[in-house]
Design an enzyme around this catalytic site. Sequence first.
Site, PDB file in Angstrom:
ATOM      1  N   SER A  14      -1.885   4.997  -6.792  1.00  0.00           N
ATOM      2  CA  SER A  14      -1.554   4.340  -8.068  1.00  0.00           C
ATOM      3  C   SER A  14      -2.028   5.165  -9.248  1.00  0.00           C
ATOM      4  O   SER A  14      -1.427   5.105 -10.321  1.00  0.00           O
ATOM      5  CB  SER A  14      -2.253   2.976  -8.162  1.00  0.00           C
ATOM      6  OG  SER A  14      -1.918   2.157  -7.100  1.00  0.00           O
TER       7      SER A  14
ATOM      8  N   HIS B 228       5.405   5.570  -5.272  1.00  0.00           N
ATOM      9  CA  HIS B 228       4.570   4.423  -5.666  1.00  0.00           C
ATOM     10  C   HIS B 228       5.401   3.146  -5.570  1.00  0.00           C
ATOM     11  O   HIS B 228       6.289   2.894  -6.389  1.00  0.00           O
ATOM     12  CB  HIS B 228       4.043   4.641  -7.085  1.00  0.00           C
ATOM     13  CG  HIS B 228       3.146   3.547  -7.548  1.00  0.00           C
ATOM     14  ND1 HIS B 228       3.444   2.727  -8.601  1.00  0.00           N
ATOM     15  CD2 HIS B 228       1.953   3.115  -7.068  1.00  0.00           C
ATOM     16  CE1 HIS B 228       2.476   1.850  -8.766  1.00  0.00           C
ATOM     17  NE2 HIS B 228       1.562   2.063  -7.846  1.00  0.00           N
TER      18      HIS B 228
ATOM     19  N   GLU C 259       8.550   4.193  -7.729  1.00  0.00           N
ATOM     20  CA  GLU C 259       8.431   5.329  -8.645  1.00  0.00           C
ATOM     21  C   GLU C 259       8.202   6.581  -7.807  1.00  0.00           C
ATOM     22  O   GLU C 259       7.332   6.585  -6.935  1.00  0.00           O
ATOM     23  CB  GLU C 259       7.243   5.136  -9.579  1.00  0.00           C
ATOM     24  CG  GLU C 259       7.421   3.977 -10.537  1.00  0.00           C
ATOM     25  CD  GLU C 259       6.174   3.766 -11.388  1.00  0.00           C
ATOM     26  OE1 GLU C 259       6.170   4.226 -12.529  1.00  0.00           O
ATOM     27  OE2 GLU C 259       5.213   3.148 -10.894  1.00  0.00           O
TER      28      GLU C 259
ATOM     29  N   ASN D 285       2.288   1.174 -14.138  1.00  0.00           N
ATOM     30  CA  ASN D 285       0.902   0.744 -14.370  1.00  0.00           C
ATOM     31  C   ASN D 285       0.403   1.032 -15.785  1.00  0.00           C
ATOM     32  O   ASN D 285      -0.569   0.430 -16.235  1.00  0.00           O
ATOM     33  CB  ASN D 285      -0.039   1.357 -13.328  1.00  0.00           C
ATOM     34  CG  ASN D 285      -0.028   0.545 -12.041  1.00  0.00           C
ATOM     35  OD1 ASN D 285       0.275  -0.644 -12.063  1.00  0.00           O
ATOM     36  ND2 ASN D 285      -0.345   1.172 -10.926  1.00  0.00           N
TER      37      ASN D 285
HETATM   38  N1  NAD Z   1      -2.444  -3.359  -4.018  1.00  0.00           N
HETATM   39  C1  NAD Z   1      -1.476  -2.969  -4.848  1.00  0.00           C
HETATM   40  O1  NAD Z   1      -0.895  -3.789  -5.589  1.00  0.00           O
HETATM   41  C2  NAD Z   1      -1.010  -1.527  -4.875  1.00  0.00           C
HETATM   42  C3  NAD Z   1       0.249  -1.237  -5.435  1.00  0.00           C
HETATM   43  C4  NAD Z   1       0.714   0.072  -5.396  1.00  0.00           C
HETATM   44  C5  NAD Z   1      -0.072   1.072  -4.859  1.00  0.00           C
HETATM   45  N2  NAD Z   1      -1.314   0.780  -4.341  1.00  0.00           N
HETATM   46  C6  NAD Z   1      -2.072   1.876  -3.722  1.00  0.00           C
HETATM   47  O2  NAD Z   1      -1.876   1.792  -2.305  1.00  0.00           O
HETATM   48  C7  NAD Z   1      -3.047   2.287  -1.623  1.00  0.00           C
HETATM   49  C8  NAD Z   1      -3.574   1.218  -0.691  1.00  0.00           C
HETATM   50  O3  NAD Z   1      -3.868   0.060  -1.422  1.00  0.00           O
HETATM   51  P1  NAD Z   1      -3.976  -1.377  -0.716  1.00  0.00           P
HETATM   52  O4  NAD Z   1      -3.919  -2.385  -1.806  1.00  0.00           O
HETATM   53  O5  NAD Z   1      -3.025  -1.471   0.414  1.00  0.00           O
HETATM   54  O6  NAD Z   1      -5.480  -1.278  -0.139  1.00  0.00           O
HETATM   55  P2  NAD Z   1      -6.150  -2.113   1.060  1.00  0.00           P
HETATM   56  O7  NAD Z   1      -7.602  -2.045   0.802  1.00  0.00           O
HETATM   57  O8  NAD Z   1      -5.480  -3.434   1.222  1.00  0.00           O
HETATM   58  O9  NAD Z   1      -5.795  -1.251   2.371  1.00  0.00           O
HETATM   59  C9  NAD Z   1      -6.233   0.068   2.576  1.00  0.00           C
HETATM   60  C10 NAD Z   1      -6.285   0.313   4.065  1.00  0.00           C
HETATM   61  O10 NAD Z   1      -6.495   1.714   4.297  1.00  0.00           O
HETATM   62  C11 NAD Z   1      -7.297   1.845   5.436  1.00  0.00           C
HETATM   63  N3  NAD Z   1      -7.916   3.178   5.460  1.00  0.00           N
HETATM   64  C12 NAD Z   1      -8.928   3.671   4.689  1.00  0.00           C
HETATM   65  N4  NAD Z   1      -9.184   4.951   5.016  1.00  0.00           N
HETATM   66  C13 NAD Z   1      -8.328   5.265   6.027  1.00  0.00           C
HETATM   67  C14 NAD Z   1      -8.108   6.440   6.792  1.00  0.00           C
HETATM   68  N5  NAD Z   1      -8.834   7.541   6.589  1.00  0.00           N
HETATM   69  N6  NAD Z   1      -7.144   6.412   7.733  1.00  0.00           N
HETATM   70  C15 NAD Z   1      -6.408   5.297   7.958  1.00  0.00           C
HETATM   71  N7  NAD Z   1      -6.563   4.152   7.258  1.00  0.00           N
HETATM   72  C16 NAD Z   1      -7.522   4.142   6.298  1.00  0.00           C
HETATM   73  C17 NAD Z   1      -8.310   0.711   5.309  1.00  0.00           C
HETATM   74  O11 NAD Z   1      -8.935   0.437   6.541  1.00  0.00           O
HETATM   75  C18 NAD Z   1      -7.435  -0.420   4.788  1.00  0.00           C
HETATM   76  O12 NAD Z   1      -6.902  -1.217   5.842  1.00  0.00           O
HETATM   77  C19 NAD Z   1      -4.026   2.709  -2.718  1.00  0.00           C
HETATM   78  O13 NAD Z   1      -3.847   4.065  -2.981  1.00  0.00           O
HETATM   79  C20 NAD Z   1      -3.581   1.851  -3.917  1.00  0.00           C
HETATM   80  O14 NAD Z   1      -3.955   2.416  -5.150  1.00  0.00           O
HETATM   81  C21 NAD Z   1      -1.786  -0.509  -4.322  1.00  0.00           C
END
Ligand code: NAD
Length: 291
Positions: A120, A141, A153, A191
């Site tokens: 993000s 994204h 995106e 964002n």
């Molecule tokens: N939540 C949102 O609304 C949103 C929207 C767009 C983008 N993002 C981006 O998406 C990404 C994930 O966000 P999320 O909300 O799903 O987070 P989350 O915390 O729900 O999930 C992240 C997952 O990644 C896993 N993880 C961590 N390190 C790892 C590794 N080395 N190998 C494999 N798995 C690993 C964790 O165990 C966890 O299950 C981030 O970069 C975030 O910025 C989030």
Amino acid sequence: MTKVTTVAVLGAGTMGSGIATVATRAGHRTILHDLTEERVERGIATVRGFLTKSMELGRLSPEQGETAIAGLTGTTDLADLAGCDVVIEAVFEDLGTKKDLFGELDGIVSESTVFHTNTSTLSVTAIASGSRRPERVVGTHYCNPAPLMKLVEVARGQHTADWAYKVTADYLASVGKTVVVAKDMPGFIVNRFLIPWENSCIRALEAGLGTKESIDAAVTGALGHPMGPFRLLDVVGMDIHQQVAMRLYEQLREPRFAPPPMVERMVAAGDLGRKTGRGFYTYDDTRLFGS
Ligand SMILES: NC(=O)c1ccc[n+]([C@@H]2O[C@H](COP(=O)([O-])OP(=O)(O)OC[C@H]3O[C@@H](n4cnc5c(N)ncnc54)[C@H](O)[C@@H]3O)[C@@H](O)[C@H]2O)c1
């Protein structure tokens, strides 16, 4: 040119399970990877729950739904991703973690495998520097909830090759997404607007301008948003909102990006939203995204 049939999704959290739903629903063989069996299983259960609900609602035929469910497997072993055409990274928003993963994958997948990052706020170019082949890395994204929101995106890093961009655009078309091209800049496009707006809604709540219900109702009713800000924040996760807002604030130095005090309090209390069963609202169903 890589024809995408097998997709790996790294990280089985909110976004990873949503992105895996998108891939398997479109007929791609999909592998969901996370650090522990428990997280992988939770992610798979989320995908299955969503697909089952979609069948019940008639949005997917039983045949499509069953094929999608059968097409998804899980693993904690990166070596199982060897045959993947596209790897989509949706792990914690941490530069070192994302770079290390792409570096490790270099030695596992083929030369033609394309790497997508769902970051993000981090630089696609910086993440790509973790791979010996930065030309294969593209920022994609997704909006949350990924199975329901059409927009993605797409941002090229400094060294992204035309072929990798083309594979990415074709892949996203194959899963029914609409692409908006963004620059490799903090927050891309969405964002830059969404985070300050969500912060202003939280500040309005703090100031007593309305209740969470009335502010949500005002936004959906007057602005036509499908969800009010507090319902949306419960889907996003307060921890993720805090992280994204802080990182944008650190990079852009504009106060409107700084998370208001209520965010820190809710994170400290563990009131993260749907995923913990309580955020602004309470939930019996803690699946990571709704139908
Ligand atoms: N939540 C949102 O609304 C949103 C929207 C767009 C983008 N993002 C981006 O998406 C990404 C994930 O966000 P999320 O909300 O799903 O987070 P989350 O915390 O729900 O999930 C992240 C997952 O990644 C896993 N993880 C961590 N390190 C790892 C590794 N080395 N190998 C494999 N798995 C690993 C964790 O165990 C966890 O299950 C981030 O970069 C975030 O910025 C989030």
